[in-house]
Design an enzyme around this catalytic site. Structure first.
Site, mmCIF file in Angstrom:
data_model
loop_
_atom_site.group_PDB
_atom_site.id
_atom_site.type_symbol
_atom_site.label_atom_id
_atom_site.label_comp_id
_atom_site.label_asym_id
_atom_site.label_seq_id
_atom_site.Cartn_x
_atom_site.Cartn_y
_atom_site.Cartn_z
ATOM 1 N N ARG A 142 0.806 -1.220 0.000
ATOM 2 C CA ARG A 142 0.000 0.000 0.000
ATOM 3 C C ARG A 142 0.832 1.260 0.000
ATOM 4 O O ARG A 142 1.910 1.274 0.562
ATOM 5 C CB ARG A 142 -0.732 0.093 1.335
ATOM 6 C CG ARG A 142 -2.074 -0.448 1.321
ATOM 7 C CD ARG A 142 -2.550 -0.310 2.744
ATOM 8 N NE ARG A 142 -3.615 -1.234 2.941
ATOM 9 C CZ ARG A 142 -4.854 -0.866 3.183
ATOM 10 N NH1 ARG A 142 -5.156 0.396 3.307
ATOM 11 N NH2 ARG A 142 -5.778 -1.763 3.343
ATOM 12 N N ASP B 232 -2.071 4.858 -14.453
ATOM 13 C CA ASP B 232 -2.051 3.593 -13.701
ATOM 14 C C ASP B 232 -3.063 2.615 -14.293
ATOM 15 O O ASP B 232 -2.788 1.454 -14.528
ATOM 16 C CB ASP B 232 -2.455 3.830 -12.232
ATOM 17 C CG ASP B 232 -1.971 5.165 -11.716
ATOM 18 O OD1 ASP B 232 -0.829 5.502 -12.022
ATOM 19 O OD2 ASP B 232 -2.743 5.874 -11.044
#
Ligand SMILES: Nc1ncnc2c1ncn2[C@@H]1O[C@H](COP(=O)(O)OP(=O)(O)O)[C@@H](O)[C@H]1O
Ligand SMILES: O=C(O)[C@H]1O[C@H](OP(=O)(O)O)[C@H](O)[C@@H](O)[C@@H]1O
Ligand SMILES: [Mg+2]
Length: 352
Positions: free
Chosen positions: A117, A169
């Site tokens: 993360r 992304d």
């Protein structure tokens, strides 16, 4: 053995090789998906519609108050459930608005991920992208939703949740492999998305990834670059154009396998980010990741907005060895990058 009608999709972490963050500023980027980390979503047909909490990431039972606080400090309040719910909503609304009929049937969604993360490896959009792929297949609408539109759906799901992000992304995750992206204002305004061109992954030299297991910098939150760009500040506008241009130059360098040029462009990309955002916004840890690579003569830049860096060692194995020693000392993890191949199937390609 998996049951009847079960659908499973994986989406991978992504690295911005050149040009980021100009994707958020009508620029260009070259990004790729990496097989080192991935998120998996599984869809089971079911009577009720169920979004299954992950046993670790959505866990709400703790051994003590300090453990609860520790978990919130390291991982935040949220797991992936909200991401799955958001893509269901966006998918449903998109289909409705575009007269795509969805058969009435229900499903259970569950997910797993090993993408670290807050490392700029796009862990959140990987979960959303894998879920979108499950929905496309479950409702048999893959041929009706254009590939170019899908990154925007993934982004819309995250925007629903107040997650600020750009398209590069999601494009890398929808297409797989290495993609050249053009987000010029003309394209974005005319068709609502960029122009995406897959490149041959074999054009890439061996690359490495540096990341930290528990990045603690929150610098990006305090950046004012967006507002300065919107205000038309000359320095930011021209620097962002130069960042975008690095992707254009990088494409030519890759096509010629001119890797010393590639190294120079990667370094310039980071230097421009640093001059626009400033050290406080980038965070000491993130800057150190870049510096560790530079110390051994390697080229490096952020994969995303910080937390991990992509590294090219022009001198090969001996340099990688030196880099490994530096990373050990600094407490960073180093891995060779494995690029994911282009992943669109025939049905996807027919939508292009
Ligand atoms: N490993 C994970 N497990 C569960 N949820 C995650 C995970 N990573 C990200 N998320 C979800 O995505 C949101 C944004 O994640 P973020 O920290 O921005 O990660 P990244 O930059 O890797 O996308 C989180 O608030 C959480 O809801
Ligand atoms: O700043 C960047 O390079 C990127 O930042 C975001 O990615 P993240 O994985 O959250 O760091 C954003 O989504 C991208 O579009 C930017 O290029
Ligand atoms: Mg994210």
């Amino acid at each position: 053995m998996e049951g009847e009608g079960v659908i499973k999709h994986k989406a991978y972490a992504r690295a911005g090789l050149l040009g980021n963050p100009s994707d958020v500023y009508y620029g260009n980027t070259i990004s790729f998906s990496l097989a080192n980390f991935s998120a998996t979503v599984i869809l089971h047909p079911s009577n009720d519609l169920l979004i299954q909490p992950h046993p670790v990431h959505d866990f709400v039972r703790f051994t003590s108050l300090p453990q609860l606080v520790n978990r919130l400090n390291n991982e935040g309040y949220y797991g992936g459930v909200r991401l799955l719910m958001a893509i269901c909503k966006v998918f449903h609304n998109y289909c409705k608005e575009n007269a795509i009929t969805l058969i009435e049937k229900n499903f259970t969604l569950s997910y797993d991920t090993n993408i670290p993360r807050q490392t700029g490896l796009s862990g959140s959009s990987a979960i959303v992208c894998a879920a979108l792929n499950c929905l496309l297949d479950f409702y048999d609408v893959r041929h009706l939703i254009k590939v170019e539109v899908r990154p925007g759906l993934v982004l819309a799901a995250e925007n629903e949740l107040g997650i600020v992000a750009g398209l590069q992304d999601r494009v890398a995750q929808v297409y797989g492999g290495l993609v050249y992206m053009d987000f010029s204002e003309e394209n974005m305004d005319k068709v609502g998305h960029g122009v995406y061109e897959p490149l041959d992954v074999n054009l890439l030299p061996p690359l490495h990834l540096i990341y930290a297991e528990n990045p603690s910098d929150s610098g990006k939150v305090h950046s004012q670059v967006r507002q300065r760009w919107l205000n038309g500040e000359e320095f930011i506008v021209s620097s962002m154009k130069e960042v975008a241009n690095l992707a254009k130059e990088g494409r030519k360098a890759l096509e010629k396998k001119d890797y010393s040029k590639l190294a120079a462009l990667m370094n310039r990309n980071f230097d421009l980010r640093r001059s626009m955002f400033g050290d406080a916004a980038l965070g000491d840890l993130n800057i150190k990741m870049v510096e560790v690579a530079r110390k051994v003569g390697a080229a490096s830049k952020f994969t995303g907005s910080g937390g991990a860096v992509v590294v090219y060692c022009p001198h090969g194995d001996s340099q990688v060895k030196l880099l490994q020693e530096e990373c050990n000392q600094a407490g960073f993890l180093l891995q060779p990058i494995e690029v994911v191949p282009f992943c669109l199937n025939d049905t996807d390609l027919k939508t292009l």
